[in-house]
Structure formats: structure tokens, C-alpha cells
Write an enzyme that holds these catalytic residues in place. Sequence first.
Site, PDB file in Angstrom:
ATOM      1  N   GLU A 147       0.893   3.859   1.893  1.00 54.48           N
ATOM      2  CA  GLU A 147       1.370   4.238   3.223  1.00 54.48           C
ATOM      3  C   GLU A 147       2.586   3.410   3.618  1.00 54.48           C
ATOM      4  O   GLU A 147       3.572   3.937   4.140  1.00 54.48           O
ATOM      5  CB  GLU A 147       0.282   4.015   4.296  1.00 54.48           C
ATOM      6  CG  GLU A 147      -1.030   4.703   4.012  1.00 54.48           C
ATOM      7  CD  GLU A 147      -2.027   3.818   3.295  1.00 54.48           C
ATOM      8  OE1 GLU A 147      -3.199   3.824   3.703  1.00 54.48           O
ATOM      9  OE2 GLU A 147      -1.659   3.121   2.330  1.00 54.48           O
ATOM     10  N   HIS A 156       0.841  -1.187   0.000  1.00 48.36           N
ATOM     11  CA  HIS A 156       0.000   0.000   0.000  1.00 48.36           C
ATOM     12  C   HIS A 156       0.883   1.247   0.000  1.00 48.36           C
ATOM     13  O   HIS A 156       2.052   1.198   0.391  1.00 48.36           O
ATOM     14  CB  HIS A 156      -0.919  -0.003   1.219  1.00 48.36           C
ATOM     15  CG  HIS A 156      -2.011  -1.021   1.122  1.00 48.36           C
ATOM     16  ND1 HIS A 156      -3.028  -1.115   2.036  1.00 48.36           N
ATOM     17  CD2 HIS A 156      -2.242  -2.002   0.205  1.00 48.36           C
ATOM     18  CE1 HIS A 156      -3.842  -2.090   1.688  1.00 48.36           C
ATOM     19  NE2 HIS A 156      -3.383  -2.655   0.581  1.00 48.36           N
TER      20      HIS A 156
END
Length: 135
Positions: A67, A65
Site C-alpha cells: 500500500e 508495504h
Amino acid sequence: MGKFDRRYLEMAALWAKNSYCKRRQVGALLVRDRMIISDGYNGTPSGFENICEDENGVTKPYVLHAEANAITKVAQSGNSSQGATLYVTASPCVECAKLIIQAGITRVVYSDEYRLTDGIDLLRRAGIEVEKLEI
């Protein structure tokens, strides 16, 4: 909400366009003291083919992801994410929320709601400031 929040979130949305993922492109920026200290977008790990989905259109389990990419990138740089704000185009999942907490990030600003809210719930439980901002 600071005057730079919208700009950083717009920059994260622009950064998301670097993703090879077809189902959803997500971008993230880590900012501390009004300086961008890291960035990330969702995609496969370094050295893997840039194909996020299998032949059925399902996201491969090893896709990172945005993040997670931003947090691991800042760790490699020797910078600290302690007290930073994470700008991300989609609300974090629970796995990314755990990384955000452990990275010392104190604020998360996002634009799109993910279908599950357990990541946001966990961040709030940890005392992290969470804000949704339309861009």
C-alpha cells in the site's frame, strides 16, 4: 461490490508475485474511474538489495508495504488518489491505514485477513468503505 472488484483484486494478487519477500507477498492496485493509477508490492526501498528478511527469517524494519509503495508511486506520478479505491491482497496494517486516510482513498477492498485488525478498525473509523472479498 462492483463487477470489476474481483478482477482488480486478482490483478493485485498477480502483481504480488513481483515481491522478493519470502514470508508474504502482497500486491496493491490504486484505481480511480476504472483506471489503474498506481500499483505496488511489498519490498525494500529503491537502491536496496532485494532481500526482505534477515538471516533469522524476520522481515527487515525498512521493508515497505504494498500500500505504501502504491501511494508513494502515485504521489511521484503527479496523479491524485483522491476518491480512489485501493485493492490489496492483505488487509492494511495501522501504519498503512494512516497513509490511506491521508491519501484521500475512499474505499479499500482486500482478500486476506491480517492477524491484527487495528488498520481496518482505523479505516472504518475514518469513514472509509472497507470490503473483504475472497479470490
